[in-house]
Scaffold this motif. Structure first.
Motif, mmCIF file in Angstrom:
data_model
loop_
_atom_site.group_PDB
_atom_site.id
_atom_site.type_symbol
_atom_site.label_atom_id
_atom_site.label_comp_id
_atom_site.label_asym_id
_atom_site.label_seq_id
_atom_site.Cartn_x
_atom_site.Cartn_y
_atom_site.Cartn_z
ATOM 1 N N PHE A 65 -27.606 -9.137 -13.613
ATOM 2 C CA PHE A 65 -26.787 -9.670 -14.245
ATOM 3 C C PHE A 65 -24.952 -9.275 -13.544
ATOM 4 O O PHE A 65 -25.864 -8.057 -13.409
ATOM 5 C CB PHE A 65 -26.523 -9.655 -15.294
ATOM 6 C CG PHE A 65 -27.527 -10.441 -16.751
ATOM 7 C CD1 PHE A 65 -27.127 -11.486 -17.144
ATOM 8 C CD2 PHE A 65 -28.887 -9.810 -16.774
ATOM 9 C CE1 PHE A 65 -28.609 -12.784 -18.022
ATOM 10 C CE2 PHE A 65 -29.734 -10.547 -17.606
ATOM 11 C CZ PHE A 65 -29.779 -12.057 -18.351
ATOM 12 N N VAL A 66 -24.471 -10.327 -12.885
ATOM 13 C CA VAL A 66 -23.308 -9.781 -12.960
ATOM 14 C C VAL A 66 -22.669 -10.420 -12.964
ATOM 15 O O VAL A 66 -22.070 -11.298 -14.031
ATOM 16 C CB VAL A 66 -23.715 -10.195 -10.411
ATOM 17 C CG1 VAL A 66 -21.704 -10.312 -10.278
ATOM 18 C CG2 VAL A 66 -24.470 -10.026 -10.467
ATOM 19 N N LEU A 67 -21.486 -9.374 -13.941
ATOM 20 C CA LEU A 67 -20.158 -9.810 -14.526
ATOM 21 C C LEU A 67 -19.262 -10.068 -13.539
ATOM 22 O O LEU A 67 -18.350 -9.083 -13.045
ATOM 23 C CB LEU A 67 -19.868 -8.961 -15.568
ATOM 24 C CG LEU A 67 -19.869 -9.175 -16.561
ATOM 25 C CD1 LEU A 67 -21.461 -8.622 -16.903
ATOM 26 C CD2 LEU A 67 -19.578 -8.227 -17.686
ATOM 27 N N LEU A 68 -18.522 -11.002 -13.318
ATOM 28 C CA LEU A 68 -17.370 -11.436 -13.022
ATOM 29 C C LEU A 68 -16.190 -11.680 -13.484
ATOM 30 O O LEU A 68 -15.983 -12.850 -14.215
ATOM 31 C CB LEU A 68 -17.582 -13.262 -12.420
ATOM 32 C CG LEU A 68 -16.617 -13.448 -11.315
ATOM 33 C CD1 LEU A 68 -16.008 -11.884 -9.877
ATOM 34 C CD2 LEU A 68 -17.154 -14.745 -10.339
ATOM 35 N N ASP A 91 -23.710 -11.711 -4.109
ATOM 36 C CA ASP A 91 -25.014 -11.601 -5.449
ATOM 37 C C ASP A 91 -24.091 -13.224 -5.609
ATOM 38 O O ASP A 91 -25.154 -13.844 -6.809
ATOM 39 C CB ASP A 91 -24.384 -10.544 -6.197
ATOM 40 C CG ASP A 91 -24.969 -9.282 -5.566
ATOM 41 O OD1 ASP A 91 -25.878 -9.602 -5.010
ATOM 42 O OD2 ASP A 91 -24.708 -8.161 -6.258
ATOM 43 N N VAL A 92 -22.940 -13.340 -5.697
ATOM 44 C CA VAL A 92 -22.594 -14.715 -6.976
ATOM 45 C C VAL A 92 -23.073 -15.976 -6.057
ATOM 46 O O VAL A 92 -23.485 -16.628 -6.746
ATOM 47 C CB VAL A 92 -20.512 -14.105 -6.623
ATOM 48 C CG1 VAL A 92 -20.346 -15.616 -7.486
ATOM 49 C CG2 VAL A 92 -21.187 -12.696 -7.511
ATOM 50 N N SER A 95 -26.182 -16.811 -6.163
ATOM 51 C CA SER A 95 -26.679 -16.523 -7.620
ATOM 52 C C SER A 95 -27.999 -17.626 -8.068
ATOM 53 O O SER A 95 -28.553 -18.994 -7.548
ATOM 54 C CB SER A 95 -25.911 -16.635 -8.298
ATOM 55 O OG SER A 95 -25.062 -17.554 -8.931
ATOM 56 N N ASP A 96 -28.938 -17.647 -9.042
ATOM 57 C CA ASP A 96 -30.129 -18.370 -9.320
ATOM 58 C C ASP A 96 -29.321 -19.143 -10.183
ATOM 59 O O ASP A 96 -29.811 -20.280 -10.314
ATOM 60 C CB ASP A 96 -31.262 -18.083 -9.665
ATOM 61 C CG ASP A 96 -31.574 -17.544 -8.750
ATOM 62 O OD1 ASP A 96 -31.590 -16.331 -8.145
ATOM 63 O OD2 ASP A 96 -32.374 -18.055 -8.072
ATOM 64 N N ALA A 97 -28.894 -18.147 -11.610
ATOM 65 C CA ALA A 97 -27.803 -19.337 -12.527
ATOM 66 C C ALA A 97 -26.650 -18.393 -12.588
ATOM 67 O O ALA A 97 -26.218 -17.454 -12.461
ATOM 68 C CB ALA A 97 -29.046 -18.701 -14.283
ATOM 69 N N MET A 98 -26.142 -19.319 -13.334
ATOM 70 C CA MET A 98 -24.411 -18.886 -14.074
ATOM 71 C C MET A 98 -24.432 -18.666 -15.077
ATOM 72 O O MET A 98 -24.936 -20.131 -15.868
ATOM 73 C CB MET A 98 -23.315 -19.395 -12.805
ATOM 74 C CG MET A 98 -22.037 -19.280 -12.577
ATOM 75 S SD MET A 98 -20.975 -20.037 -12.080
ATOM 76 C CE MET A 98 -20.965 -18.946 -10.877
ATOM 77 N N LEU A 129 -15.572 -21.599 -7.411
ATOM 78 C CA LEU A 129 -16.298 -21.111 -7.651
ATOM 79 C C LEU A 129 -17.427 -22.380 -7.287
ATOM 80 O O LEU A 129 -18.397 -21.042 -6.350
ATOM 81 C CB LEU A 129 -16.430 -19.876 -8.951
ATOM 82 C CG LEU A 129 -17.576 -19.481 -8.833
ATOM 83 C CD1 LEU A 129 -17.341 -18.039 -7.512
ATOM 84 C CD2 LEU A 129 -17.867 -18.633 -10.356
#
Lengths: 265, 26
Positions: A65-68, A91-92, A95-98, A129
Motif C-alpha cells: 500500500f502506498v499513501l498519497l 509506485d503510483v 499500481s494495480d489498484a487504487m 492522476l
C-alpha cells in the motif's frame, strides 16, 4: 502486516483503541505499508470467525500500500514538472489498484445553488492522476487497473445528500454488487463526475480499467463537543475486552477483493 | 508484489482506513 511496518500500524491502531483518531504525528509516520493476506485453514473462507491458527497454503497474497497524501498539492507539483513529495512516482503510476477515498461528510446536496458540489478540486486531481497513469502505460498493456471507491465516515453522511440522490440511508450488502454499484454511482456521478467519466470511458487507450468496486466505512463515534474532537466509541466484546465498533464486514470484503486482485496480477 | 495506491483529500481518513484494514485482519 509486514514486520517492518508493524510499529507504525500498531501505533495508529492503539490510538483508535484509546478513543482517538490518528494524530498528525502518526499520520506522517506512514507512507507505505505491506500486508500479507490469506485464509486461515477453514472451509468457510475469510468471512468466517471459525478458523484455526494455521494458514491455508496457496491462498495468501502480499500487498504493497502506498499513501498519497494531500492529493491536490501533489498533483500541482506533478503538473509543474516536479516529482511527488512523499512517494515514488513509479509506485503510483504502475499500481494495480487504487483506493479512492470519498469523504462522505463532504458529499454535497448538489442542486441549483450548488451545481458542482464541494469536491471539484479533488475530482480534478483524481482525474489528473488517472490521466498520468494512462499516459505512462504502453498502449495495449494487458495489465488491468482496479479502481476501488471507499466512502469514509459514511455514518456521518449528510442525509439530505442521500435524499437528493434518491437512495436509502443504508447501502446494499457487500454481496449485492449490482445494487451496491447503482447506490454508489448515484452519489459519485454528481460529486466526482470527471473521475467517473474517466474510469468508465471505453475509448480510453493505454489502460484497461476493471469495473470499480465500492465499500462503505463506518466507525462508531461520540460527537465532538466544544472542547473535544470526535472520539471513537468502543464496545465490550464477547470475551469481555474492548472492541472497535466499525464496519468490519466491509473491510473483510475489501480484503477479499484485494486478495483476488493480487492473485490475478 | 501488487501495488495499491490510497488517495484522499486532507482528513478524509486514509490512515484510519489502513488501521481498520489491519483491525479486520487480526
Amino acid at each position: 502486516v509486514d514486520l517492518a511496518s508493524m510499529e507504525e500500524i500498531s501505533e495508529v491502531f492503539q490510538q483508535l483503541m484509546s478513543g482517538s483518531f490518528p494524530d498528525s504525528a502518526a499520520k506522517e509516520g506512514i507512507s507505505d505499508i505491506n500486508f500479507h493476506v490469506g485464509y486461515r485453514r477453514s472451509r468457510l473462507g475469510i468471512l468466517s470467525r471459525r478458523r484455526s491458527k494455521a494458514w491455508s497454503p496457496d491462498t495468501s497474497a502480499s500487498l504493497h500500500f502506498v499513501l498519497l497524501r494531500n492529493l491536490d498539492a501533489e498533483m500541482s507539483r506533478f503538473r509543474s514538472g516536479s516529482s511527488l513529495a512523499n512517494v515514488n512516482l513509479r509506485d503510483v503510476l504502475e499500481s494495480d489498484a487504487m483506493v479512492i477515498l470519498v469523504d462522505s461528510t463532504r458529499l454535497a446536496v448538489v442542486g441549483e445553488e450548488n451545481p458542482h458540489g464541494t469536491m471539484t478540486n479533488y475530482d480534478g486531481a483524481v482525474e489528473s492522476l488517472l490521466t498520468a497513469l494512462q499516459r505512462s502505460r504502453a498502449r495495449g498493456d494487458p495489465k488491468r487497473f482496479h479502481p476501488i471507491f471507499l466512502f469514509s465516515k459514511f455514518d456521518s453522511v449528510n442525509k439530505k445528500a442521500l435524499r437528493r440522490a434518491k437512495i436509502e440511508d443504508v447501502p446494499p450488502g457487500v454481496r449485492e454488487t449490482t445494487l451496491r454499484a447503482a447506490y454508489a454511482r448515484a452519489l459519485l456521478d454528481t460529486n466526482l463526475p470527471k473521475t467517473i467519466a474517466k474510469i468508465t470511458n471505453r475509448e480510453v487507450q493505454g489502460v484497461r480499467f476493471a469495473p470499480p468496486s465500492y465499500f462503505f466505512s463506518r466507525v462508531a463515534t461520540e460527537a465532538a463537543t466544544e472542547n473535544l474532537r470526535d472520539r471513537v466509541r468502543l464496545l465490550r466484546g464477547d470475551d469481555g475486552g474492548w472492541e472497535l465498533d466499525y464496519s468490519a464486514d466491509e473491510y473483510l470484503a475489501l480484503l477479499e477483493r484485494l486478495r483476488t486482485i493480487a492473485t490475478e496480477a | 508484489m501488487p501495488h495499491i495506491v490510497i488517495i484522499g483529500d486532507r482528513d478524509s481518513g486514509k490512515t484510519t482506513f489502513l488501521a481498520l484494514l489491519y483491525a479486520a485482519q487480526v
